[in-house]
Design an enzyme around this catalytic site. Structure first.
Site, PDB file in Angstrom:
ATOM      1  N   GLY A   1     -24.982   3.812   3.125  1.00  0.00           N
ATOM      2  CA  GLY A   1     -24.543   4.283   2.112  1.00  0.00           C
ATOM      3  C   GLY A   1     -25.200   4.087   0.744  1.00  0.00           C
ATOM      4  O   GLY A   1     -25.651   3.106   0.524  1.00  0.00           O
TER       5      GLY A   1
ATOM      6  N   GLY B   1     -23.801   4.929  -2.307  1.00  0.00           N
ATOM      7  CA  GLY B   1     -22.771   5.348  -3.100  1.00  0.00           C
ATOM      8  C   GLY B   1     -22.256   4.393  -4.275  1.00  0.00           C
ATOM      9  O   GLY B   1     -23.110   3.711  -4.761  1.00  0.00           O
TER      10      GLY B   1
ATOM     11  N   VAL C   1     -20.540   1.470  -4.753  1.00  0.00           N
ATOM     12  CA  VAL C   1     -20.791  -0.108  -4.652  1.00  0.00           C
ATOM     13  C   VAL C   1     -22.472  -0.283  -4.078  1.00  0.00           C
ATOM     14  O   VAL C   1     -22.993  -1.051  -4.835  1.00  0.00           O
ATOM     15  CB  VAL C   1     -19.939  -0.625  -3.453  1.00  0.00           C
ATOM     16  CG1 VAL C   1     -19.995  -2.123  -3.161  1.00  0.00           C
ATOM     17  CG2 VAL C   1     -18.503  -0.499  -3.836  1.00  0.00           C
TER      18      VAL C   1
ATOM     19  N   LYS D   1       0.794  -1.234   0.102  1.00  0.00           N
ATOM     20  CA  LYS D   1      -0.036   0.149  -0.030  1.00  0.00           C
ATOM     21  C   LYS D   1       0.578   1.064  -0.078  1.00  0.00           C
ATOM     22  O   LYS D   1       1.979   1.088   0.435  1.00  0.00           O
ATOM     23  CB  LYS D   1      -0.896  -0.020   1.219  1.00  0.00           C
ATOM     24  CG  LYS D   1      -2.161   0.968   1.169  1.00  0.00           C
ATOM     25  CD  LYS D   1      -3.190   0.140   0.631  1.00  0.00           C
ATOM     26  CE  LYS D   1      -4.608   0.704   0.563  1.00  0.00           C
ATOM     27  NZ  LYS D   1      -5.785   0.083   0.053  1.00  0.00           N
TER      28      LYS D   1
HETATM   29  P1  NAD Z   1     -18.392   6.025  -2.549  1.00  0.00           P
HETATM   30  O1  NAD Z   1     -17.772   7.303  -1.633  1.00  0.00           O
HETATM   31  O2  NAD Z   1     -19.173   5.964  -3.803  1.00  0.00           O
HETATM   32  O3  NAD Z   1     -19.952   5.911  -1.296  1.00  0.00           O
HETATM   33  C1  NAD Z   1     -19.794   5.901  -0.005  1.00  0.00           C
HETATM   34  C2  NAD Z   1     -21.119   6.552   0.363  1.00  0.00           C
HETATM   35  O4  NAD Z   1     -21.252   6.793   1.757  1.00  0.00           O
HETATM   36  C3  NAD Z   1     -21.135   8.092  -0.001  1.00  0.00           C
HETATM   37  O5  NAD Z   1     -22.470   7.964  -0.907  1.00  0.00           O
HETATM   38  C4  NAD Z   1     -21.428   8.809   1.188  1.00  0.00           C
HETATM   39  O6  NAD Z   1     -22.173  10.087   1.159  1.00  0.00           O
HETATM   40  C5  NAD Z   1     -21.964   7.781   2.243  1.00  0.00           C
HETATM   41  N1  NAD Z   1     -21.695   8.216   3.663  1.00  0.00           N
HETATM   42  C6  NAD Z   1     -20.490   8.765   4.138  1.00  0.00           C
HETATM   43  N2  NAD Z   1     -20.949   8.795   5.339  1.00  0.00           N
HETATM   44  C7  NAD Z   1     -22.314   8.173   5.510  1.00  0.00           C
HETATM   45  C8  NAD Z   1     -22.954   7.733   6.800  1.00  0.00           C
HETATM   46  N3  NAD Z   1     -22.473   8.288   7.967  1.00  0.00           N
HETATM   47  N4  NAD Z   1     -24.238   7.089   6.567  1.00  0.00           N
HETATM   48  C9  NAD Z   1     -24.620   6.960   5.438  1.00  0.00           C
HETATM   49  N5  NAD Z   1     -23.877   7.137   4.271  1.00  0.00           N
HETATM   50  C10 NAD Z   1     -22.807   7.690   4.467  1.00  0.00           C
HETATM   51  O7  NAD Z   1     -17.641   4.947  -1.942  1.00  0.00           O
HETATM   52  P2  NAD Z   1     -17.727   3.422  -2.657  1.00  0.00           P
HETATM   53  O8  NAD Z   1     -16.796   3.240  -3.752  1.00  0.00           O
HETATM   54  O9  NAD Z   1     -19.242   2.793  -2.917  1.00  0.00           O
HETATM   55  O10 NAD Z   1     -17.116   2.466  -1.328  1.00  0.00           O
HETATM   56  C11 NAD Z   1     -18.110   2.278  -0.339  1.00  0.00           C
HETATM   57  C12 NAD Z   1     -17.132   1.444   0.734  1.00  0.00           C
HETATM   58  O11 NAD Z   1     -16.651   0.125   0.080  1.00  0.00           O
HETATM   59  C13 NAD Z   1     -15.837   2.240   1.375  1.00  0.00           C
HETATM   60  O12 NAD Z   1     -15.762   1.939   2.550  1.00  0.00           O
HETATM   61  C14 NAD Z   1     -14.737   1.597   0.355  1.00  0.00           C
HETATM   62  O13 NAD Z   1     -13.756   1.851   1.193  1.00  0.00           O
HETATM   63  C15 NAD Z   1     -15.233   0.241   0.269  1.00  0.00           C
HETATM   64  N6  NAD Z   1     -14.922  -0.587  -0.936  1.00  0.00           N
HETATM   65  C16 NAD Z   1     -15.049  -0.057  -2.245  1.00  0.00           C
HETATM   66  C17 NAD Z   1     -14.752  -0.833  -3.210  1.00  0.00           C
HETATM   67  C18 NAD Z   1     -14.996  -0.430  -4.676  1.00  0.00           C
HETATM   68  O14 NAD Z   1     -14.920  -1.048  -5.497  1.00  0.00           O
HETATM   69  N7  NAD Z   1     -15.648   1.095  -4.981  1.00  0.00           N
HETATM   70  C19 NAD Z   1     -13.778  -1.907  -3.027  1.00  0.00           C
HETATM   71  C20 NAD Z   1     -13.763  -2.472  -1.625  1.00  0.00           C
HETATM   72  C21 NAD Z   1     -14.343  -1.665  -0.640  1.00  0.00           C
END
Ligand code: NAD
Length: 373
Positions: free
Chosen positions: A180, A182, A184, A80
């Site tokens: 969330g 977002g 995923v 990392k």
């Molecule tokens: P993203 O930033 O698109 O979505 C995260 C969402 O969470 C945002 O819409 C944000 O507004 C919301 N959020 C923040 N605080 C919050 C709260 N207190 N209550 C409700 N919602 C809240 O991120 P993502 O890419 O969808 O990733 C989501 C999670 O999955 C993260 O922890 C990330 O590390 C993990 N992850 C993502 C991937 C990937 O492929 N994108 C892979 C492995 C792990």
């Protein structure tokens, strides 16, 4: 500053400090373990208040990558990088190209990708200086947004948990609370909705919830009330450390299976409490490994169908983890760590006689043949 005791505490192989006054680059690359292959892990850009804080984070995160790759059956090690700085104001081409030169200097021992605070565009600057980078756009031959594959992995992992808990992996009619809305979560909600689940979703940004509601029907829940929903499954897909002393007593869920990283505030203590309460927890780094599977695929010439197929394997991996957890009465994340450590031990034994290249194609094969890691 890193000292040998810190590296030896978790068996880190190498820690590289990168500094450049011209561009303001202050970065640390940590290579935890390359037993299985080159260390792959994203670059996090974060406004750490001290360099000690950055070092601690990169040591912890790189070790996590070793376990994630090992349990997922990937031929990759754990690494990392962190860049100290504000991702909203301090990003530019020169910063990432300078960082790319440091990555290149490691000659394939470390392969980078995007992470919190960095994106596809930043990785494309890194790519101008090194080939040891993944997570670039589809247009440039990369894998693009990993979220669809991550979400699919979470979906199949959730089904494996349902099978374990209820003897049937159908999610039809199951109440599922998704924290969330977002990247995923959006894809995950589509899979769940199409299977007939009843969804409850929350996000701190209303427009994100609206976007999800364009393709699925769901009950909207206020962010802090998601922990109280009377649902069968909780899918944390936003933040880390949300399984803690304050939230656990509120849970009525039978399963926790979501995409967020570092869900347990205290891995050992909270993992044990969930086991005692009979709440089945899918270890985060296993159920969300679709993201890593996706970028790992880029090393062999990216194909989303192959990445999806591999992500389906999360079902069997979780089933094995749950079997061990039940048999030995240990938390699921401990069972998963055991599997990862066993694989590292076994492959480590044959490393000296292993050609390392015959099973790999594309860039991973090239790295293995050159024995750069
Ligand atoms: P993203 O930033 O698109 O979505 C995260 C969402 O969470 C945002 O819409 C944000 O507004 C919301 N959020 C923040 N605080 C919050 C709260 N207190 N209550 C409700 N919602 C809240 O991120 P993502 O890419 O969808 O990733 C989501 C999670 O999955 C993260 O922890 C990330 O590390 C993990 N992850 C993502 C991937 C990937 O492929 N994108 C892979 C492995 C792990």
């Amino acid at each position: 500053m890193v000292n040998f005791e810190m590296m030896e505490a978790f068996n880190h192989e190498q820690v590289v400090y990168c500094s450049n006054k011209e561009t303001g680059l202050r970065a640390i690359i940590a290579i935890h373990d390359t037993t299985l292959g080159p260390a792959l892990g994203g670059t996090r850009m974060w406004n750490y208040s001290t360099s000690e804080e950055a070092l601690k984070d990169v040591l912890r995160l790189s070790r996590g990558m070793t376990y994630k790759a090992a349990v997922s059956g990937l031929n990759l090690g754990g690494g990392k990088a962190v860049i100290i700085g504000d991702s909203a104001t301090q990003k530019n081409e020169m910063l990432f190209r300078t960082f790319g030169k440091y990555v290149d200097g490691l000659a394939g021992r470390y392969i980078t990708a995007e992470d919190v605070g960095t994106d596809v565009k930043d990785m494309e600057y890194v790519r101008m200086e090194t080939k040891y980078v993944t997570g670039i756009s589809k247009a440039l031959g990369g894998s693009g947004d990993p979220s669809p594959v991550t979400a699919y992995g979470v979906y199949v992992g959730m089904k494996a948990c349902a099978h374990e808990k209820w003897g049937n992996d159908s999610l039809r009619g199951r109440k599922i609370a998704v924290q969330g809305a977002g990247h995923v979560a959006r894809y995950l909600c589509e899979h769940l909705y199409n299977e007939g689940a009843e969804l409850y979703i929350s996000d701190i940004i209303d427009s994100k919830v609206k976007k999800v509601l364009e393709t699925v029907k769901a009950h909207i829940v206020k962010p802090d009330e998601i922990y109280d929903v009377n649902a069968d499954i909780f899918a944390p897909t936003a933040l880390g450390a949300i399984i803690n002393d304050k939230t656990i007593p509120r849970f009525k869920f039978q399963i926790i299976a979501g995409g967020a990283n570092n869900q347990l505030e205290d891995e050992n203590r909270h993992g044990k409490i969930l086991l005692e309460k009979g709440i089945l927890y899918a270890p985060d780094y296993v159920i969300n490994s679709g993201g890593l599977i996706n970028v790992a695929n880029e090393l062999e010439g990216y194909r989303q169908d192959r990445a999806m197929k591999q992500a389906e394997g999360i079902y069997d991996i979780l089933t094995r983890i749950m079997e061990i957890s039940q048999k030995e009465n240990i938390p699921t994340h401990s069972a998963s760590n055991k599997i990862a450590e066993e694989r590292l031990k076994q492959i480590g034994k044959i490393r000296n006689i292993y050609s390392g290249s015959s099973n790999f194609s594309g860039r991973l094969g090239e790295l293995a043949r050159n024995k750069n890691f």
